[in-house]
Design a protein around this motif. Structure first.
Motif, PDB file in Angstrom:
ATOM      1  N   LEU A 114       0.835  -1.203   0.000  1.00  0.00           N
ATOM      2  CA  LEU A 114       0.000   0.000   0.000  1.00  0.00           C
ATOM      3  C   LEU A 114       0.868   1.251   0.000  1.00  0.00           C
ATOM      4  O   LEU A 114       0.618   2.199  -0.763  1.00  0.00           O
ATOM      5  N   LEU A 151      -6.782   2.807  -6.479  1.00  0.00           N
ATOM      6  CA  LEU A 151      -6.518   2.573  -5.062  1.00  0.00           C
ATOM      7  C   LEU A 151      -7.602   1.718  -4.437  1.00  0.00           C
ATOM      8  O   LEU A 151      -7.329   0.771  -3.687  1.00  0.00           O
ATOM      9  N   LEU A 152      -8.887   2.020  -4.753  1.00  0.00           N
ATOM     10  CA  LEU A 152      -9.973   1.214  -4.210  1.00  0.00           C
ATOM     11  C   LEU A 152      -9.907  -0.223  -4.735  1.00  0.00           C
ATOM     12  O   LEU A 152     -10.191  -1.178  -4.007  1.00  0.00           O
ATOM     13  N   LEU A 184      -7.231  -2.033  -2.780  1.00  0.00           N
ATOM     14  CA  LEU A 184      -7.706  -2.375  -1.436  1.00  0.00           C
ATOM     15  C   LEU A 184      -8.758  -3.478  -1.493  1.00  0.00           C
ATOM     16  O   LEU A 184      -8.769  -4.386  -0.650  1.00  0.00           O
ATOM     17  N   SER A 185      -9.644  -3.425  -2.470  1.00  0.00           N
ATOM     18  CA  SER A 185     -10.704  -4.430  -2.563  1.00  0.00           C
ATOM     19  C   SER A 185     -10.138  -5.814  -2.868  1.00  0.00           C
ATOM     20  O   SER A 185     -10.651  -6.824  -2.384  1.00  0.00           O
ATOM     21  N   GLU A 242      -6.762  -6.795  -2.301  1.00  0.00           N
ATOM     22  CA  GLU A 242      -5.715  -7.245  -1.391  1.00  0.00           C
ATOM     23  C   GLU A 242      -6.102  -7.174   0.080  1.00  0.00           C
ATOM     24  O   GLU A 242      -5.628  -7.972   0.882  1.00  0.00           O
ATOM     25  N   PHE A 243      -6.944  -6.206   0.440  1.00  0.00           N
ATOM     26  CA  PHE A 243      -7.264  -6.004   1.857  1.00  0.00           C
ATOM     27  C   PHE A 243      -8.640  -6.522   2.240  1.00  0.00           C
ATOM     28  O   PHE A 243      -9.043  -6.387   3.386  1.00  0.00           O
ATOM     29  N   ARG A 244      -9.351  -7.085   1.285  1.00  0.00           N
ATOM     30  CA  ARG A 244     -10.728  -7.493   1.556  1.00  0.00           C
ATOM     31  C   ARG A 244     -10.787  -8.558   2.655  1.00  0.00           C
ATOM     32  O   ARG A 244     -11.578  -8.456   3.601  1.00  0.00           O
ATOM     33  N   ILE A 294     -16.575  -1.319  -0.515  1.00  0.00           N
ATOM     34  CA  ILE A 294     -15.737  -0.185  -0.124  1.00  0.00           C
ATOM     35  C   ILE A 294     -16.017   0.951  -1.102  1.00  0.00           C
ATOM     36  O   ILE A 294     -16.204   0.726  -2.317  1.00  0.00           O
ATOM     37  N   LEU A 310      -4.407   5.171   6.028  1.00  0.00           N
ATOM     38  CA  LEU A 310      -5.456   5.140   5.014  1.00  0.00           C
ATOM     39  C   LEU A 310      -6.017   6.528   4.742  1.00  0.00           C
ATOM     40  O   LEU A 310      -6.283   6.895   3.587  1.00  0.00           O
TER      41      LEU A 310
END
Length: 434
Positions: free
Chosen positions: A270, A283-284, A287-288, A290-292, A300, A419
């Motif tokens: 990130l 970016l979203l 995150l969606s 890799e970070f979900r 998100i 974030l």
């Protein structure tokens, strides 16, 4: 914790190993005490048989002495009755007691032992010798008292002496055979004791070595690999994973380390993505994807607030890892949770979204999330402190009731500043481009 986890836990394994060694040492101690006690009993039995041999020789010696010095008058005869006859009956009583003990296998009067299982168990050769002695003694004793006669006041001592001398070899051979059988049996039992002690020592050594091997492969080796993994992560290899193996505690430690490594790797990615510069959708999407799983969200999005601070709209949103179509609907801001989050400038956890919408119809944006199937949400405000041209809110939502548990809220709170800085910069670029 399941039964398998308990059995594979380090505490259980060490406890079981320690108890195993304690039981082995206790068994070895009891075996040594029992062997020592039985060896004492064996020696005592050999001594008892030796007393029989000595008694047989004394009976023979006294008989020869009586025959050579036979009394010639009544005073001498009555003296011999008091001496020789008394000694002869004493020896006979000794034979009776010892032979009866051998026949019954009860040596408690001769060989006291603390526990019944420590009493000696005679071998087959000794048993045969005892039976032979018992038969010999029974015949020899009957002939002796037949020679003595029924008159105990004036026994026929000369006839008794003649019988003793004539049948001495028979009784002597029987007692000597018993003594030799006992000695051979004692030597054999001693060899068995030595072999048993050596076998027990080997078993204890093998168990100790096995415990050391288990300790090495189940604890020490996995722990060394985990420590090496820590060092690699400390050196910058945030994507390193350590194999989950070993005892339950080591597996838990390795699993926790791997989860930590995953989070560090994601945060590193990130930060690198932010340094490279990314637009809001990119970016979203990152995150969606890799970070979900880490943050536990299904939806998100970024909500922008208009200049009049009256309405809000979703600038961009992602559901289940895919971008959503552009939505320019305006949602009321005043008197909503979005306004509260912006006012407090702190993350806001919205639990039980359905009940919140039913209680307050003004929560239009929250109603939009409920319509998408969301049940739990977190509002992360972007204010002037994040250098955004207009206020905005990053929203994480999940279908699972109470999906944002304490651990995930704590994690999100720990990375909230990162974030917000990232979204603030990206949101500023997006607003300038718009």
């Amino acid at each position: 914790m399941t039964l398998q986890q308990r059995l594979s836990s380090l505490g259980f394994q060490l406890t079981a190993g320690f108890l195993g060694l304690v039981l082995l040492f206790a068994g070895a101690g009891l075996y040594a005490v029992g062997a020592f006690q039985r060896q004492l009993a064996y020696d005592a039995l050999v001594e008892i048989a030796g007393r029989l041999e000595l008694a047989a020789e004394q009976i023979h010696a006294q008989a020869m002495n009586y025959e050579q010095n036979a009394p010639r008058d009544y005073p001498t005869y009555y003296r011999d009755v008091r001496l020789y006859y008394h000694d002869l009956t004493t020896h006979v009583a000794t034979f009776d007691q010892v032979v009866d003990a051998f026949m019954k296998g009860d040596f408690s009067h001769e060989v006291p032992t603390p526990l019944p299982w420590m009493m000696p168990r005679l071998g087959s050769g000794v048993t045969l010798a005892i039976r032979d002695l018992e038969q010999t003694w029974e015949g020899w004793r009957g002939a002796l008292f037949e020679a003595i006669g029924e008159d105990t006041e004036e026994p026929r001592l000369e006839w008794a002496a003649e019988h003793v001398i004539a049948e001495h070899a028979v009784l002597g051979d029987a007692t000597a055979t018993l003594t030799q059988a006992l000695r051979d049996w004692t030597a054999s039992e001693y060899r068995k004791v030595v072999q048993g002690a050596l076998a027990l020592a080997v078993v204890v050594a093998l168990v100790a070595v096995a415990l050391l091997i288990v300790l090495h492969y189940r604890v020490l080796a996995p722990l060394r690999r985990t420590i090496a993994g820590f060092q690699r992560v400390a050196d910058g290899d945030f994507g390193h994973r350590t194999p989950v193996e070993g005892s339950t505690e080591i597996r838990d430690l390795t699993g926790s380390f791997n989860r930590l490594s995953v989070r560090l790797d994601l945060l590193h990615q990130l930060i690198r993505r932010l340094q490279q510069g990314s637009d809001l959708d990119e970016l979203l999407g990152f995150l969606s994807r890799e970070f979900r799983d880490l943050l536990g969200f299904d939806w998100i999005g970024v909500v922008f607030i208009d200049d009049a601070r009256a309405n809000a709209h979703v600038e961009t949103g992602w559901l289940d890892g895919s971008p959503q179509p552009s939505d320019r609907r305006l949602y009321r801001l005043q008197g909503t949770l979005l306004e509260s989050a912006l006012a407090d400038a702190a993350p806001l956890h919205v639990a039980d979204a359905i009940t919140r919408v039913r209680e307050n119809p003004a929560y239009e944006f929250l109603g939009h999330l409920v319509a998408l199937g969301m049940r739990d949400a977190i509002f992360l405000p972007l204010t002037a402190q994040t250098q955004t041209p207009v206020p905005a809110v990053v929203v994480f939502a999940t279908r699972r009731p109470e999906g944002f548990d304490t651990a995930r809220r704590r994690l999100l709170g720990n990375i909230a500043q990162l974030l917000t800085q990232a979204f603030g910069r990206t949101a500023r670029f997006a607003e300038q481009g718009r």
